[in-house]
Design an enzyme around this catalytic site. Structure first.
Site, PDB file in Angstrom:
ATOM      1  N   ASP A 198      36.003  39.186  -4.611  1.00 24.54           N
ATOM      2  CA  ASP A 198      36.553  37.837  -4.494  1.00 24.54           C
ATOM      3  C   ASP A 198      35.651  36.867  -5.247  1.00 24.54           C
ATOM      4  OD1 ASP A 198      37.728  35.480  -3.665  1.00 24.54           O
ATOM      5  OD2 ASP A 198      36.734  35.491  -1.701  1.00 24.54           O
ATOM      6  N   ASN A 258      36.338  33.400  -5.530  1.00 22.03           N
ATOM      7  CA  ASN A 258      36.418  31.976  -5.140  1.00 22.03           C
ATOM      8  C   ASN A 258      36.339  31.721  -3.637  1.00 22.03           C
ATOM      9  OD1 ASN A 258      38.839  33.074  -4.497  1.00 22.03           O
ATOM     10  ND2 ASN A 258      40.106  31.463  -5.404  1.00 22.03           N
ATOM     11  N   ASP A 276      38.054  32.761  -1.077  1.00 22.50           N
ATOM     12  CA  ASP A 276      39.222  32.713  -0.171  1.00 22.50           C
ATOM     13  C   ASP A 276      39.408  34.045   0.580  1.00 22.50           C
ATOM     14  OD1 ASP A 276      40.197  34.361  -2.137  1.00 22.50           O
ATOM     15  OD2 ASP A 276      42.004  33.185  -2.554  1.00 22.50           O
ATOM     16  N   ASP A 280      40.164  39.230  -6.569  1.00 22.97           N
ATOM     17  CA  ASP A 280      40.981  38.619  -7.617  1.00 22.97           C
ATOM     18  C   ASP A 280      40.551  39.093  -9.007  1.00 22.97           C
ATOM     19  OD1 ASP A 280      38.605  37.049  -8.113  1.00 22.97           O
ATOM     20  OD2 ASP A 280      39.200  35.840  -6.377  1.00 22.97           O
ATOM     21  N   ASP A 332      50.034  49.631 -12.461  1.00 26.69           N
ATOM     22  CA  ASP A 332      50.981  50.279 -11.571  1.00 26.69           C
ATOM     23  C   ASP A 332      52.388  49.843 -11.969  1.00 26.69           C
ATOM     24  OD1 ASP A 332      51.512  51.728  -8.986  1.00 26.69           O
ATOM     25  OD2 ASP A 332      49.398  51.216  -8.720  1.00 26.69           O
ATOM     26  N   ASP A 363      54.671  54.527  -9.683  1.00 24.73           N
ATOM     27  CA  ASP A 363      54.797  54.651  -8.231  1.00 24.73           C
ATOM     28  C   ASP A 363      56.012  55.512  -7.855  1.00 24.73           C
ATOM     29  OD1 ASP A 363      53.677  53.553  -5.690  1.00 24.73           O
ATOM     30  OD2 ASP A 363      55.691  52.742  -5.453  1.00 24.73           O
ATOM     31  N   GLU A 387      53.005  59.153  -9.664  1.00 22.99           N
ATOM     32  CA  GLU A 387      52.802  59.513  -8.257  1.00 22.99           C
ATOM     33  C   GLU A 387      54.059  60.245  -7.823  1.00 22.99           C
ATOM     34  OE1 GLU A 387      51.989  57.634  -3.856  1.00 22.99           O
ATOM     35  OE2 GLU A 387      53.577  56.912  -5.123  1.00 22.99           O
ATOM     36  N   HIS A 412      44.226  54.325  -2.407  1.00 23.27           N
ATOM     37  CA  HIS A 412      44.447  53.229  -1.448  1.00 23.27           C
ATOM     38  C   HIS A 412      45.367  53.626  -0.293  1.00 23.27           C
ATOM     39  CE1 HIS A 412      47.869  53.347  -4.057  1.00 23.27           C
ATOM     40  NE2 HIS A 412      48.523  52.561  -3.234  1.00 23.27           N
ATOM     41  N   ASP A 413      45.943  54.813  -0.340  1.00 22.69           N
ATOM     42  CA  ASP A 413      46.840  55.265   0.738  1.00 22.69           C
ATOM     43  C   ASP A 413      46.183  56.277   1.662  1.00 22.69           C
ATOM     44  OD1 ASP A 413      48.965  53.782  -0.256  1.00 22.69           O
ATOM     45  OD2 ASP A 413      49.787  55.445  -1.423  1.00 22.69           O
TER      46      ASP A 413
HETATM   47  O1  ISL Z   1      50.948  56.326   2.008  1.00 24.15           O
HETATM   48  C1  ISL Z   1      51.578  57.297   2.328  1.00 24.15           C
HETATM   49  C2  ISL Z   1      51.133  58.055   3.481  1.00 24.15           C
HETATM   50  O2  ISL Z   1      50.243  57.331   4.227  1.00 24.15           O
HETATM   51  C3  ISL Z   1      52.726  57.748   1.571  1.00 24.15           C
HETATM   52  O3  ISL Z   1      53.798  58.072   2.331  1.00 24.15           O
HETATM   53  C4  ISL Z   1      53.074  56.685   0.557  1.00 24.15           C
HETATM   54  O4  ISL Z   1      53.952  55.783   1.100  1.00 24.15           O
HETATM   55  C5  ISL Z   1      53.675  57.343  -0.623  1.00 24.15           C
HETATM   56  O5  ISL Z   1      52.671  58.138  -1.142  1.00 24.15           O
HETATM   57  C6  ISL Z   1      54.117  56.341  -1.657  1.00 24.15           C
HETATM   58  O6  ISL Z   1      53.052  55.500  -2.019  1.00 24.15           O
HETATM   59  C7  ISL Z   1      53.243  54.518  -2.995  1.00 24.15           C
HETATM   60  O7  ISL Z   1      54.421  53.763  -2.796  1.00 24.15           O
HETATM   61  C8  ISL Z   1      54.480  52.962  -1.621  1.00 24.15           C
HETATM   62  C9  ISL Z   1      53.221  52.126  -1.417  1.00 24.15           C
HETATM   63  O8  ISL Z   1      53.225  51.582  -0.115  1.00 24.15           O
HETATM   64  C10 ISL Z   1      51.965  52.925  -1.625  1.00 24.15           C
HETATM   65  O9  ISL Z   1      50.837  52.108  -1.510  1.00 24.15           O
HETATM   66  C11 ISL Z   1      52.077  53.562  -2.982  1.00 24.15           C
HETATM   67  O10 ISL Z   1      50.912  54.238  -3.362  1.00 24.15           O
HETATM   68  C12 ISL Z   1      55.679  52.073  -1.796  1.00 24.15           C
HETATM   69  O11 ISL Z   1      55.611  51.410  -3.019  1.00 24.15           O
HETATM   70 CA    CA Z   2      39.920  35.171  -4.320  1.00 23.72          CA
END
Ligand code: ISL
Ligand code: CA
Length: 527
Positions: A19, A21, A23, A27, A96, A190, A244, A313-314
């Site tokens: 971050d 700034n 908040d 960013d 993405d 995605d 993905e 991130h998932d």
């Molecule tokens: O995150 C999952 C399990 O915890 C998966 O079911 C996930 O939703 C799946 O891999 C799809 O992920 C992608 O599309 C989603 C988004 O929420 C995820 O962050 C992204 O990586 C919908 O766009």
């Molecule tokens: Ca920020």
């Protein structure tokens, strides 16, 4: 070899990276300020999770405008500055590309709501009756507006696009062209293997994702990818697309990345991320390294090139999942790093993984921000799952475990304000500043491994051969031009007898002991 094969990918989740700034939200200016750090790791390609305009019900995976930057993250000028600075440092950026759905705040959807005759109505899937499909975030996949329902495989604010409409395909081509013209290197696409729906009929009943057979890996899905390649990607000298691909098996993966079909360069598979999934004994989960080794080996043997990853991130943090953060955090994180950077394929590192960040220390379900976590919580309550069990499960599996802010230093490294998601208290000891000066840190181990891999044709180009997978010890070899490198990784905390005479070139213990493999010990040996 292509750049994306030689290179290392680093994923940035902008909201949680830096971050600038105060908040509390990461960013673009924050990312710009940390590019040298990323470069110093030895990274070549940055995968930037969505930065487009979005109401953030799914942190940007719900796009409201593909041509605008989320104002929380900055402006288009900031984005241009990021691309330029990355370019000056020799870093490529992939963005993405989320085309299975848009946010219901997207103006296409708002137009669609205006009536059945509106030209944008057919950008989405509408029906007068629901079908029985089940969504990725649990629950139904249809939401009623007026007298019709629209399809949403994810959150109800993520309406599925209708890719049987040629106008939607044209929109996708325009979006890709716009960003490629700005100088980005390609896309992480995605959920790209479920974008085309063959029919909206009821599906065969399944425990999860009823309806899947109507939209997973459809023939037309392949044709769409080929068309995007032919009409867009082929206009650029060099691009990189990684898809993905949910619930993909090895045959489907091979189809998607087969060079004569020109669909995707690489696929993100999930099987190795499922080795610790819930079994039927009431949410009991036991991680067995054996299953991990077998799955990694199966994919190494089946595909010419793999997307290598333990985090994104998932997914919860790998050291919390496959290692031992309490007792052997350094050893187990370095062992996982050793495997990640010595298998055949392109390694993907997720922000924070390189300093051994752990799962978040959430104390209450209210601290979670993730829409999937909340949807599962609601579903769990409906199914009358005991509260204590539900809590335990969500603390362990929530996607927010990976989304806690990047730990730059012991205090205000991520933000001078209040972070949008609870910061992990262990930032006082686990942080970049400290890792940089500590020769024994996970970060410095990553740097050594990356440099070693890049200088080694055996590791970048070589074949893979499994040697042994007994007793939680993974032994494999890479070979190229008569040269061989052997990797020995103890994937558990138990000591194992071994007999090695040759000293390793890299190891996660500072002294060499050829007789026992200590907890999580990993060795790279030139044989
Ligand atoms: O995150 C999952 C399990 O915890 C998966 O079911 C996930 O939703 C799946 O891999 C799809 O992920 C992608 O599309 C989603 C988004 O929420 C995820 O962050 C992204 O990586 C919908 O766009
Ligand atoms: Ca920020």
């Amino acid at each position: 070899m292509k750049l994306w094969q030689k290179g290392i990918v680093y994923q940035i989740y902008p909201r949680s990276f830096k971050d600038s700034n105060g908040d509390g939200i990461g960013d673009l200016k924050g990312i710009i300020s940390k590019l040298e750090y990323v470069k110093d790791l030895g990274v070549d390609i940055i995968w930037l999770s969505p930065v487009y305009l979005s109401p953030n019900n799914d942190n940007g995976y719900d796009v409201a405008d593909y041509y605008k930057i989320n104002p929380e993250f900055g402006t288009m000028d900031d984005m241009d500055a990021l691309i330029n600075k990355a370019d000056a440092l020799g870093l490529k950026i992939i963005m993405d590309l989320v085309i299975n759905h848009t946010s219901t705040e997207h103006w296409w959807f708002k137009e669609a709501l205006k009536g059945k005759d509106n030209p944008y109505r057919n950008y989405y899937h509408w029906r007068s009756k629901k079908n029985n499909w089940g969504g990725f975030f649990g629950g139904t996949t249809w939401e009623k507006v007026g007298d019709e329902y629209y399809l949403h495989l994810f959150d109800k604010t993520q309406a599925d696009l209708n890719l049987s409409n040629p106008k939607v395909i044209q929109e996708v081509k325009d979006i890709m062209t716009f960003w490629l013209n700005k100088g980005i290197y390609g896309f992480r696409c995605d959920v790209i293997n479920i974008i085309y729906k063959n029919s909206l009929e009821n599906g065969k009943r399944r425990l999860v994702l009823t309806g899947l057979e109507h939209y997973h890996s459809t023939k037309r899905n392949h044709e769409i990818l080929q068309e995007l390649h032919r009409d867009v990607l082929d206009n650029y000298p060099e691009t990189f697309t990684v898809g993905e691909t949910v619930l993909v098996n090895t045959e489907q993966a091979l189809d998607l990345m087969s060079p004569d079909r020109d669909e995707l360069d690489l696929v993100i598979s999930f099987e190795h991320m499922e080795v610790d999934h819930i079994n039927n004994k009431w949410f009991k989960v036991k991680y067995k390294p054996k299953k991990m080794m077998k799955t990694l080996t199966k994919w190494q043997e089946a595909l010419p090139w793999n997307c290598l990853y333990f985090e994104n991130h998932d997914q919860p943090r790998s050291v919390s999942r496959f290692g031992c953060p309490e007792k052997y955090r350094l050893e187990s994180a370095k062992m996982l790093a050793t495997i990640l950077l010595t298998l055949r394929g392109t390694p993907f590192i997720y922000q924070g993984q390189e300093i051994g960040m752990t799962n978040g220390d959430f104390k209450s379900l209210d601290e979670f921000m993730d829409t999937e976590t909340h949807n599962i919580e609601k579903l769990g309550r409906k199914l009358l799952i005991p509260r204590a069990i539900l809590r335990k499960m969500l603390f362990r599996t929530s996607r927010d475990n990976a989304r806690t802010p990047m730990q730059w230093n012991a205090t205000t490294g991520f933000t001078t304000g209040t972070a949008w998601l609870k910061e992990n208290q262990n930032k006082t000891t686990i942080n970049v500043e400290r890792s940089l000066t500590d020769d024994n840190s996970i970060l410095n181990f990553y740097k050594r491994l990356i440099a070693f891999r890049k200088a080694s044709p055996v590791l970048t180009k070589g074949d893979f051969r499994v040697v042994n997978m007994k007793k939680d010890v993974y032994i494999y070899e890479r070979s190229f031009n008569k040269k061989r490198i052997r990797i020995i990784a103890n994937m558990s905390h138990k000591e194992r007898k071994i007999n090695i005479t040759k000293k390793p070139v890299i190891s996660n213990y500072n002294d060499f002991n050829g007789k026992v493999l200590r907890p999580y010990e990993a060795l790279i040996i030139e044989v």
